[in-house]
Write an enzyme that holds these catalytic residues in place. Structure first.
Site, mmCIF file in Angstrom:
data_model
loop_
_atom_site.group_PDB
_atom_site.id
_atom_site.type_symbol
_atom_site.label_atom_id
_atom_site.label_comp_id
_atom_site.label_asym_id
_atom_site.label_seq_id
_atom_site.Cartn_x
_atom_site.Cartn_y
_atom_site.Cartn_z
ATOM 1 N N CYS A 145 0.836 -1.229 0.000
ATOM 2 C CA CYS A 145 0.000 0.000 0.000
ATOM 3 C C CYS A 145 0.854 1.256 0.000
ATOM 4 O O CYS A 145 0.384 2.310 0.441
ATOM 5 C CB CYS A 145 -0.952 0.063 1.201
ATOM 6 S SG CYS A 145 -2.102 -1.274 1.304
ATOM 7 N N ALA A 146 2.089 1.162 -0.435
ATOM 8 C CA ALA A 146 2.965 2.332 -0.370
ATOM 9 C C ALA A 146 3.824 2.439 -1.636
ATOM 10 O O ALA A 146 5.060 2.385 -1.578
ATOM 11 C CB ALA A 146 3.847 2.261 0.879
#
Ligand SMILES: Cc1ncc(COP(=O)(O)O)c(C=O)c1O
Length: 378
Positions: free
Chosen positions: A338-339
């Site tokens: 998620c980054a």
């Protein structure tokens, strides 16, 4: 033997007292804080207030009433960003943010908010001087993660908080990767808004988290509804935490979170950090020198949290995670975590990485086993 090494996503297992607190709340208390004129409600409200007090103690927050509960860190970050920023405002962030902060900023950008992402080095280091240089007359907020969930890098939030304070700019910190495992002092670090998950380093259940708001910071509401008390006006109450807690909260989760925070306070953040960093050092030592393997993040362990992301030439991280899980019963996380911003900064956007994130309940044996398992796959 098996090992759960995905504590950066959600910590597991939880202290025994957390399971007991949720069970007790659901069976014996049952009521909703602020909703009801009976002793069960009073007990539920007492538990929620004790949780606010324990969190305020842990974070050195100026006022326990500034602790507003949310479902997770993402909601807390959204609440802060969207409650503070409007068209024409400028916000400064970093190039290694999690989507929990990056995507709401991108949404705000489409509504006329200017965003500057100050570049970090490949290992995630951020220079406070560059943050200061990015300040404009319209800068309304500095919003940063405390530590990267990909690189493990700890950002210099105390230095940046001091400069934000000096320049009169509110400072929001996403403490998803540091709560419970790294000291946080909102007052010494000049943090005005602290977003935290309950389900990671604080050992609470899923669906817990919160935003700690320093007195004097006024947020527009992001959601409106029942507040239990102060019900007559057509607008949300001004007072915290009521202003930010519309609707029935996760009261059973908050009871579990209280037990988790008490566990952290009893053990002590320093002891937890030492244990986790001991395991991290063991893992790095065991993996270093493996052919084709690169460890992301800073060399200096004082600059990192218990996150070890690796890339191995010729291997797809998702496949490694799958074999570790299915053959060795070792839980890790692969991909972009998620980054994507952090992976772009590290140069790993194309392939992602394989992440090991030890927690307080892991042992040295589990770390050795994980390193051996990975080597045997290679
Ligand atoms: C740095 C960082 N920020 C925010 C989040 C989002 O936390 P939550 O899942 O509680 O919304 C995470 C979760 O992994 C994270 O690592």
């Amino acid at each position: 033997m098996s090992a759960y090494l995905d504590n950066a996503a959600t910590s597991w297992p939880k202290p025994e007292t957390v399971y007991q607190a949720v069970d007790h709340f659901m069976r014996e208390v049952g009521a909703t804080p602020g909703r009801g004129g009976h002793r069960r409600e009073e007990e539920a409200a007492r538990i929620a207030d004790e949780a606010r007090a324990a969190l305020a103690e842990l974070f050195h927050a100026p006022d326990p009433n500034g602790v507003a509960f949310t479902m997770n860190a993402t909601q807390a970050i959204n609440m802060a960003l969207k409650g503070l920023l409007k068209a024409g405002d400028h916000v400064i962030t970093s190039s290694i943010e999690h989507n929990a902060l990056w995507r709401p900023l991108k949404a705000l950008e489409r509504r006329g908010v200017a965003v500057t992402a100050v570049p970090c080095t490949r290992s995630g280091a951020l220079d406070p001087a560059e943050v200061e240089a990015a300040i404009r007359p319209s800068t309304r907020l500095i919003a940063l993660l405390h530590a990267s969930n990909v690189l493990g890098t700890i950002l210099p939030v105390a230095k940046i908080g001091a400069l934000a304070h000096r320049r009169g700019i509110p400072f929001l910190v996403d403490a998803a990767q540091t709560v419970g495992a790294y000291p946080i002092d909102m007052q010494a670090m000049h943090i005005d808004l602290l977003a935290f998950p309950g389900h990671k380093g604080l050992f609470g259940p899923h669906g817990t988290g919160g935003l700690v708001v320093r007195p004097g910071i006024v947020l527009e509401t992001w959601i409106e509804g029942g507040s239990g008390t102060e019900s007559a006006p057509e607008t949300m109450p001004e007072s915290l935490p009521l202003r930010l807690e519309a609707g029935t909260q996760n009261a059973a989760g908050i009871a579990g979170l209280l037990a988790g925070v008490r566990f952290v306070l009893e053990q002590g953040v320093e002891k937890i950090r030492q244990h986790e960093m001991g395991l991290t050092a063991l893992l790095i030592e065991a993996l270093r020198g493996t052919q084709g393997l690169t460890i992301l993040g800073p060399e200096d362990s004082a600059q990192r949290t218990a996150v070890v992301s690796v890339n191995i030439e010729g291997y797809v991280p998702d496949q490694l995670a799958m074999v570790l899980d299915q053959v060795f019963d070792i839980a890790t996380r692969a991909g972009l975590h998620c980054a994507p911003q952090a992976h772009r900064t590290a140069g790993t956007l194309e392939v992602g990485a394989l992440r090991f994130s030890p927690g307080y309940f892991n042992t040295a044996d589990e770390i050795h086993e994980a390193a051996e398992a990975l080597k045997s796959i290679l």
